[in-house]
Design an enzyme around this catalytic site. Structure first.
Site, PDB file in Angstrom:
ATOM      1  N   ASP A   1      46.890  -3.512  67.054  1.00  0.00           N
ATOM      2  CA  ASP A   1      46.215  -3.864  68.297  1.00  0.00           C
ATOM      3  C   ASP A   1      47.035  -4.937  68.998  1.00  0.00           C
ATOM      4  O   ASP A   1      48.037  -5.424  68.465  1.00  0.00           O
ATOM      5  CB  ASP A   1      44.779  -4.350  68.041  1.00  0.00           C
TER       6      ASP A   1
ATOM      7  N   ASP B   1      46.821  -8.650  71.128  1.00  0.00           N
ATOM      8  CA  ASP B   1      46.033  -9.832  71.473  1.00  0.00           C
ATOM      9  C   ASP B   1      46.704 -10.559  72.633  1.00  0.00           C
ATOM     10  O   ASP B   1      47.928 -10.753  72.638  1.00  0.00           O
ATOM     11  CB  ASP B   1      45.915 -10.778  70.279  1.00  0.00           C
TER      12      ASP B   1
ATOM     13  N   ASP C   1      48.212 -18.434  61.374  1.00  0.00           N
ATOM     14  CA  ASP C   1      48.173 -18.444  59.915  1.00  0.00           C
ATOM     15  C   ASP C   1      49.564 -18.463  59.291  1.00  0.00           C
ATOM     16  O   ASP C   1      49.870 -19.300  58.445  1.00  0.00           O
ATOM     17  CB  ASP C   1      47.362 -17.249  59.394  1.00  0.00           C
TER      18      ASP C   1
END
Length: 365
Positions: free
Chosen positions: A121, A123, A200
Site C-alpha cells: 500500500d 502512505d 520503526d
C-alpha cells in the site's frame, strides 16, 4: 490451520506443550532472559563502529547516528517513476498538491519502490492539517485517537494520509532523547527528519517527493538496504518497549525481503518476545495474516521459530500434547528442504501464488 486462539508458551522448541503458569507474562519474560539466542549467527550482522567514507556516517551503538550526512537522492536514478505509484494514490497526491500543500510518500512503500518491488500500500504525509484533508475529499474520515490519520476512499481503496502536525505532537510526547534539532538544518529538513525519527526501522525511514523527484534518507536506510539489514531507528530496546508490535513487523519485513537483523535488534527481539502478548488478539491475528497472506509465509514461519516467537503465537495443538511449533521441529524444521515438512511445503506452494498486491483472504487461516 486456524489461528483462532493464542496461548502462552515461551520455551523454545519443546516437544511437549505444558499449561501456562499463573502469571504467564512475568514467567515468559523471566524465562526468555535466561535462554540463549537461537541461531543468532544466521540472523544478525556485526555492529562494530564503522565509518562509511561514501556517506560520512559514523555509527556506534544502534539507533545513535553521529555526524549525520543527510541524503537527497534522485528518484529517477533509483528507478522510481510515476507509473509505479498506484492511480488512487496519485489522485490523492495531486488533489493535495493543487491546494498548495507539501506531499510525500513515506515508509515501506518508498523502500519497496527503491527495491523495485510492488508496495502493499502507499502512505502519504502532508503539511495539511487532517481537517483540511477531510475538506478536500468527499469520502474521507479521521481514524485513531492517540495518533490520528485520515482514511481517504478512492475506487474502493483506502489511502492513509498523515499530517506533519500529528508527528510533531507525537515527538513532543515522546521520551526520545535523539529528537534535539541538529545544527545547520533548515525548517523543512527538520520537520522531515522529526517525522522519520518516529519510524520503526531505518529502511522504513524514507520520504519521497514525487514532484521534486527526490528521496530523502535521514536515517541511513540506503546503507542498511545495501547491507540487507533490518535495524531500528532508535535503540532497539527503547523502540520495542515503545511499541511491541514492531517486533512482529520486523520479522515480517526481514522474512519478506530476505534481510537479516542487526545484532542489537535480534537480541532485543529475543529478550522482549513475550511483550507481544500485550497486544489484543485482533492485532495478533492481523499481524499473522500479514505474514502468511502476502507471499512470504514459509520464510516468516522459519524466522518466527528462529527468534523464539513461534510457540508464543502458535501454541495450537495439532495432536495432543504436541503444538504446531513442536511439530515443525520434529519434522526437521532446521532443514532448508521444505519438502521434508508437509505444512511448510503447502505454505511454500501458496507463496508462489501470492504477492503484496495479490494477497489471499484471511479467512483461509
Amino acid at each position: 490451520m486456524a489461528i483462532a486462539s493464542f496461548g502462552v508458551a515461551c520455551r523454545n522448541h519443546l516437544t511437549v506443550h505444558r499449561p501456562p503458569p499463573p502469571f504467564p507474562l512475568i514467567y515468559c519474560l523471566r524465562k526468555v532472559g535466561k535462554t540463549p539466542f537461537a541461531s543468532v549467527a544466521t540472523l544478525v550482522e556485526p555492529d562494530n563502529n564503522c565509518v562509511n567514507e561514501e556517506d560520512g556516517l559514523v555509527k556506534g551503538k544502534e539507533g545513535v547516528i553521529k555526524g549525520i550526512n543527510w541524503k537527497k537522492l534522485s528518484a529517477k536514478e533509483l528507478g522510481i517513476t510515476t507509473d509505479k505509484i498506484s492511480k488512487p494514490t496519485r489522485l490523492v497526491l495531486n488533489a493535495l498538491k493543487k491546494k498548495g500543500y507539501e506531499v510525500y510518500l513515506v515508509g515501506g512503500c518508498v523502500r519497496d519502490l527503491i527495491l523495485n518491488r510492488t508496495p502493499k500500500d502507499f502512505d502519504i504525509l502532508t503539511s495539511a492539517e487532517l481537517r483540511d484533508v477531510v475538506r478536500t475529499f468527499s469520502q474521507c474520515e479521521i481514524v485513531g485517537k492517540r495518533f490520528p490519520i485520515c482514511h481517504v476512499h478512492v475506487s474502493h481503496i483506502i489511502i492513509e494520509v498523515s499530517s506533519f502536525s500529528t508527528s510533531r505532537r507525537k515527538s513532543r510526547n515522546s521520551s526520545n532523547s535523539f529528537s534535539r534539532r541538529p545544527p545547520g538544518c533548515d525548517e523543512h529538513d527538520y520537520h522531515r527528519w522529526m517525522n522519520c525519527l518516529g519510524r520503526d526501522f531505518t529502511i522504513n525511514g524514507f520520504m519521497l517527493d514525487p514532484y521534486a523527484k527526490l528521496v530523502y534518507d535521514y536515517m541511513g536506510g540506503m546503507e542498511d538496504i545495501r547491507k540487507a539489514k533490518v535495524r531500528t531507528v532508535i535503540p532497539a530496546d527503547d523502540s520495542f518497549r515503545e511499541d511491541c508490535a514492531r517486533i512482529l513487523r520486523g520479522v515480517r519485513i526481514a522474512a519478506r525481503l530476505g534481510f537479516r537483523f542487526s545484532k542489537e535488534t535480534a537480541f532485543s527481539i529475543k529478550d522482549l518476545s513475550c511483550s507481544i502478548l500485550r497486544l489484543d488478539k485482533g492485532r495478533l491475528l492481523m499481524e499473522m495474516n500479514y505474514m502468511l497472506a502476502y507471499g512470504s509465509a514459509e520464510a516468516s514461519l522459519r524466522l518466527l521459530w528462529k527468534v523464539g516467537l513461534l510457540e508464543i503465537l502458535l501454541p495450537i495443538q495439532v495432536w495432543s500434547p504436541v503444538s504446531i511449533a513442536a511439530y515443525f521441529v520434529s519434522q526437521r524444521f532446521r532443514r532448508r528442504d521444505e519438502r521434508s515438512n508437509m505444512l511448510l511445503s503447502l505454505f511454500s506452494s501458496l507463496d508462489k501464488l501470492l504477492a503484496p498486491n495479490r494477497p489471499c483472504h484471511g479467512s483461509l487461516w
